[in-house]
Design a protein around this motif. Structure first.
Motif, PDB file in Angstrom:
ATOM      1  N   UNK A   9       0.839  -1.200   0.000  1.00  0.00           N
ATOM      2  CA  UNK A   9       0.000   0.000   0.000  1.00  0.00           C
ATOM      3  C   UNK A   9       0.871   1.246   0.000  1.00  0.00           C
ATOM      4  N   UNK A  10       0.324   2.301  -0.574  1.00  0.00           N
ATOM      5  CA  UNK A  10       0.944   3.616  -0.428  1.00  0.00           C
ATOM      6  C   UNK A  10       0.481   4.165   0.927  1.00  0.00           C
ATOM      7  N   UNK A  11       1.119   5.207   1.403  1.00  0.00           N
ATOM      8  CA  UNK A  11       0.683   5.816   2.679  1.00  0.00           C
ATOM      9  C   UNK A  11      -0.780   6.260   2.579  1.00  0.00           C
ATOM     10  N   UNK A  12      -1.150   6.824   1.420  1.00  0.00           N
ATOM     11  CA  UNK A  12      -2.525   7.269   1.182  1.00  0.00           C
ATOM     12  C   UNK A  12      -3.501   6.092   1.303  1.00  0.00           C
ATOM     13  N   UNK A  13      -3.145   4.966   0.705  1.00  0.00           N
ATOM     14  CA  UNK A  13      -3.994   3.776   0.773  1.00  0.00           C
ATOM     15  C   UNK A  13      -4.101   3.247   2.187  1.00  0.00           C
ATOM     16  N   UNK A  14      -2.977   3.225   2.913  1.00  0.00           N
ATOM     17  CA  UNK A  14      -2.980   2.772   4.303  1.00  0.00           C
ATOM     18  C   UNK A  14      -3.913   3.636   5.147  1.00  0.00           C
ATOM     19  N   UNK A  15      -3.808   4.947   4.991  1.00  0.00           N
ATOM     20  CA  UNK A  15      -4.661   5.854   5.768  1.00  0.00           C
ATOM     21  C   UNK A  15      -6.134   5.626   5.434  1.00  0.00           C
ATOM     22  N   UNK A  16      -6.441   5.448   4.143  1.00  0.00           N
ATOM     23  CA  UNK A  16      -7.831   5.230   3.731  1.00  0.00           C
ATOM     24  C   UNK A  16      -8.398   3.960   4.375  1.00  0.00           C
ATOM     25  N   UNK A  17      -7.614   2.869   4.371  1.00  0.00           N
ATOM     26  CA  UNK A  17      -8.074   1.614   4.981  1.00  0.00           C
ATOM     27  C   UNK A  17      -8.204   1.745   6.498  1.00  0.00           C
ATOM     28  N   UNK A  18      -7.245   2.411   7.142  1.00  0.00           N
ATOM     29  CA  UNK A  18      -7.320   2.605   8.596  1.00  0.00           C
ATOM     30  C   UNK A  18      -8.536   3.451   8.970  1.00  0.00           C
ATOM     31  N   UNK A  19      -8.801   4.514   8.195  1.00  0.00           N
ATOM     32  CA  UNK A  19      -9.966   5.362   8.458  1.00  0.00           C
ATOM     33  C   UNK A  19     -11.266   4.587   8.278  1.00  0.00           C
ATOM     34  N   UNK A  20     -11.339   3.770   7.217  1.00  0.00           N
ATOM     35  CA  UNK A  20     -12.543   2.972   6.975  1.00  0.00           C
ATOM     36  C   UNK A  20     -12.759   1.983   8.113  1.00  0.00           C
ATOM     37  N   UNK A  21     -11.692   1.326   8.563  1.00  0.00           N
ATOM     38  CA  UNK A  21     -11.804   0.362   9.660  1.00  0.00           C
ATOM     39  C   UNK A  21     -12.282   1.048  10.928  1.00  0.00           C
ATOM     40  N   UNK A  22     -11.730   2.194  11.228  1.00  0.00           N
ATOM     41  CA  UNK A  22     -12.146   2.954  12.415  1.00  0.00           C
ATOM     42  C   UNK A  22     -13.624   3.333  12.322  1.00  0.00           C
ATOM     43  N   UNK A  23     -14.049   3.816  11.160  1.00  0.00           N
ATOM     44  CA  UNK A  23     -15.451   4.208  10.962  1.00  0.00           C
ATOM     45  C   UNK A  23     -16.380   3.007  11.155  1.00  0.00           C
ATOM     46  N   UNK A  24     -16.006   1.876  10.588  1.00  0.00           N
ATOM     47  CA  UNK A  24     -16.850   0.682  10.716  1.00  0.00           C
ATOM     48  C   UNK A  24     -16.953   0.232  12.166  1.00  0.00           C
TER      49      UNK A  24
END
Length: 163
Positions: A9-24
């Motif tokens: 993952x790129x840093x951008x992709x990592x942040x997007x996945x971490x944010x989605x996981x937190x939201x869920x």
């Protein structure tokens, strides 16, 4: 035992996945628990469409949480500061020209987990992505596909943050 494939993952992709996981985990779980509670209060669950829909949604959310946790457990983040505009690597944005038709396209090379052709992000494992890795400006790369081979000329390479 076979080693699990790293999710690049790129840093951008990592942040997007971490944010989605937190939201869920934080927001969506609470919302769905409330929907289930309200549906239960309506009485008979055997014919309660709201309850069934909420339980289905809960299953979908839990499955996505499990999927994201699995991705993030085995992640390798591309340090985009190491990506230069000299040669194509994961994290590079590249402009290429189809030598047969003259079409120009721009892609960002990402790991397979992050790939999304609609957004112009192609996987390093795709035929085009694999062929482009390591190429330089003005190089001609040949892409082998089941439909035949195609040649592309590298017009431009842009490092992350410079696009």
């Amino acid at each position: 035992m076979e080693e699990e494939k790293k999710n690049i993952l790129t840093r951008e992709g990592l942040k997007r996945y971490e944010d989605e996981l937190h939201d869920l985990k934080v927001v969506r779980r609470r919302e769905i628990a409330q929907k289930i509670k309200e549906a239960r209060e309506q009485g008979d669950l055997s014919e309660n469409a709201e309850y069934d829909a909420a339980k289905d949604e809960q299953r979908d959310i839990e499955a996505r949480i499990e999927e994201l946790e699995k991705i993030l457990k085995n992640v390798e983040v591309v340090d985009e500061e190491d990506v230069t505009g000299d040669s194509i690597m994961i994290g590079s944005t590249v402009k290429i020209s189809d030598l047969e038709f003259g079409d120009e396209v721009t892609y960002k090379i990402v790991g397979s987990t992050e790939a999304n052709s609609i957004k112009g992000k192609i996987s390093n494992e795709s035929p085009v992505g694999r062929a482009l890795l390591g190429a330089h400006v003005d190089d001609v790369v040949t892409v082998e596909t089941p439909a035949g081979s195609f040649e592309y000329k590298v017009l431009e390479i842009t490092a992350p943050g410079k696009a």
